[in-house]
Design an enzyme around this catalytic site. Sequence first.
Site, mmCIF file in Angstrom:
data_model
loop_
_atom_site.group_PDB
_atom_site.id
_atom_site.type_symbol
_atom_site.label_atom_id
_atom_site.label_comp_id
_atom_site.label_asym_id
_atom_site.label_seq_id
_atom_site.Cartn_x
_atom_site.Cartn_y
_atom_site.Cartn_z
ATOM 1 N N ASN A 137 77.947 50.209 16.017
ATOM 2 C CA ASN A 137 79.340 50.612 16.622
ATOM 3 C C ASN A 137 79.254 49.916 18.058
ATOM 4 O O ASN A 137 78.250 50.435 18.833
ATOM 5 C CB ASN A 137 79.728 52.109 16.663
ATOM 6 C CG ASN A 137 78.692 53.027 17.275
ATOM 7 O OD1 ASN A 137 77.467 52.876 17.015
ATOM 8 N ND2 ASN A 137 79.231 53.853 18.062
ATOM 9 N N CYS A 138 80.363 49.464 18.440
ATOM 10 C CA CYS A 138 80.307 48.854 19.554
ATOM 11 C C CYS A 138 80.679 50.089 20.767
ATOM 12 O O CYS A 138 81.179 50.972 20.151
ATOM 13 C CB CYS A 138 81.349 47.550 19.849
ATOM 14 S SG CYS A 138 82.970 48.195 19.674
ATOM 15 N N GLN A 139 80.689 49.935 22.164
ATOM 16 C CA GLN A 139 81.079 50.962 23.116
ATOM 17 C C GLN A 139 82.612 50.716 23.588
ATOM 18 O O GLN A 139 82.458 49.687 24.119
ATOM 19 C CB GLN A 139 79.814 50.883 24.088
ATOM 20 C CG GLN A 139 78.673 51.625 23.686
ATOM 21 C CD GLN A 139 77.756 51.328 24.496
ATOM 22 O OE1 GLN A 139 77.619 50.486 25.463
ATOM 23 N NE2 GLN A 139 76.385 51.995 24.342
#
Length: 750
Positions: free
Chosen positions: A407-409
């Site tokens: 998951n990207c931030q």
Amino acid sequence: MKFLDVFSGIGGFRMGLEQAGHTCIGHIEKDKYALASYKAIYDIKEDEYEGKDVTEIEDFTELKGKYDLLVGGFPCFSGDTLVTTITGVKPIKDIKVGERVLTHNSKFKEVLNVWKKESDDLYKIKYQGSDGLRVTGNHKLYVRSKTENGFTDAYWKECKDLDTDLDYLIVPSIKNAIGKSVQHISLEEAWILGRYAADGYIQDNKRTDSNTYNNKIVLCIGKSKIKDLEHIKEYHYTISKQRTVYKVILCSERLKNLAYNIGKGSANKKAGFMFTQSIEIIKEFLKGYYAGDGYLKDNKVKCSSVSKRLIYDISILHSIAYNSSFSISNFIPPKKKIIEGREVNQNPYWIFSSRIDSDSKGHMLEIEGEIWTKLKSKERIYNTHKVYDLEVKDEHTYTVNNIGVHNCQSFSIAGHRKGFNDTRGTMFFYLAKILEQTKPSFFLFENVKGLLSHDKGDTFEVILNTLDELGYNTSWNLFNSKDFGVPQNRERVYITGYLRGRGGREIFPIRQTSGKDYGNEYTNTVPTRFRGSGGETYIKSEQKIKQIGKFIQSSRKSPSRYRVFDETGISPTITTAQGGGLNPHIIDKGNNNTNKNKIISVGGGKSQGNKVYSPKGLSVTLSANGGGQGAKTGLYAIPIITPNRLKKRQHGRRYKTNGEPMFTLTAQDQHGVIINNKQKELGYRIRRLTPKECWRLQGFPDWAFERAKAIGTSDTQLYKQAGNAVTVNVVKAIGEEFKKMEKEIKNDSK
């Protein structure tokens, strides 16, 4: 108090605050359908400020000094990248909290949150097994890098740092999930369904000579492939010769309902429901598909479809069945083409190619039992695009376009948080921008519960730091709509604060005239300079959502109008009333059930839209989007008034029991009847909530719904607008506290 309504939707903030005695001076909303409903509902003054897209407004200073309170939520954007779930690949825009997605290490885990934002830091990467993927530069992918001595151990690497000469990307497998389906499909049915996926269609229209419906699937077959029909022995069929093709017609309600799993219309087809079948069944399905829409020679296979989802599902099924590498490409033909003197439209299509043996992996490698695909290219994209993120239980990873990603931030939290600057690229940035330029005395924002725990609380910390940096004293509470007079289980975070130096006080916790303390028992009030993680909070309440069963597919060859449900150990049976939109079919164990002490679980979708709830409990949380039979609202067992006449259309006749907490209306569709096996006099209809009920569950008065409906707003949009709205009752309660504070400030100034 005057307020500005940003991301206004249908005006949940406006309705609640106006009920509490405040005045709106302007609104900002991009969605044309929501904006049309908004204007139909409210008395819009000629001098009221209107903005249609907050992202395109550079300067808000003209509003400085014109209002006291800024209100708004954080909207979501959609994406078309395909995520692998337990039921097939799905666009990210359709992924819902609670669905199970495939992680990088080939496990299925639950989605806890869906996040979307805008970003100008994008790359397009290409690799074997996909037609490409657009991803943010800081998004991490699971890779192995090539060295002189072989490959490195697997590790996470940001997209911007990927090396096209050295890096290979993980291609997660779902082999651990196969063979677990309770829905039995025969080999013959698997072949027919594969052939249907290739070039078949459904005839389920109403017959002209009776009040019944067709139950046909039609396979389009060229003359040279008529011999393929040797596969069909169990089902009867007829052949109709057309000008350029033969049409094979199979009259079977069971086949028709199985085909519904694949979809209607070439562009809408998919095959994910086959993921949990045995390898033998999967291979037969693929044989049927390749026979109709593919080329198979010397162990090489190639096929194409205008449905991207179908091609990606086929690629996963093929890898399960044959453990072979594959490639996917996209072809965009000219929009028009002349065929046999006729001008026809042409759509983009996707091409799948592979082998039915495992001798060659092409640009894919098998390392320690895992499949890795070589990165072919990486290209920077300089325009702003809408991107997405999923928070996944335990793993924090998922599979997109056949590769594993982390998951990207959503917020930059790389160890040097600066507050306001770190919110760029998110929708919260625009609320912060308005605060910075106009400096209202107060603000009130709303978001989903998962905001507290996203990125282990770091996202929420950035938001609070930003508000602190802008000069505001801030507090927050987690409220549930069920505690404010509406029977809906809807937990949302409310953040409020006041500008330092202008006077004010904390709004939370809210104390009603009844003396009940909303929030004290199960939420935290956070001081301005919060540095914690946000954490999780839990609601303790006797009010519960009461699930009594779920929809499942029948495994019997003969079509049946039954499903199994069990509420108290006695298994009730659902039958479909005529004309029902859901048309449920289930396994009928009926009185043969020997286990009277347990709830019977015989399969079916695990999403909210496939579960059936009692109207005596709370409603599930309304959503703007959703899947399953219950779509955005869930399904409810509504008592009927003539249970002894099960085949009669009810046309709105129903019981309303004492103490029933849900406002309920007549369903326009007769979706089904549930009857208890031992008490035949008890009957229920299974149906979705109506759009009007959904608006009521959000606290909107009927006149507001009727105004939105009167301008021609579709039911689809009315459902979506209710799911996106803020609960009016909660906002009104908070607005009353603002009113009290406003009065206190005036008294102190005298």
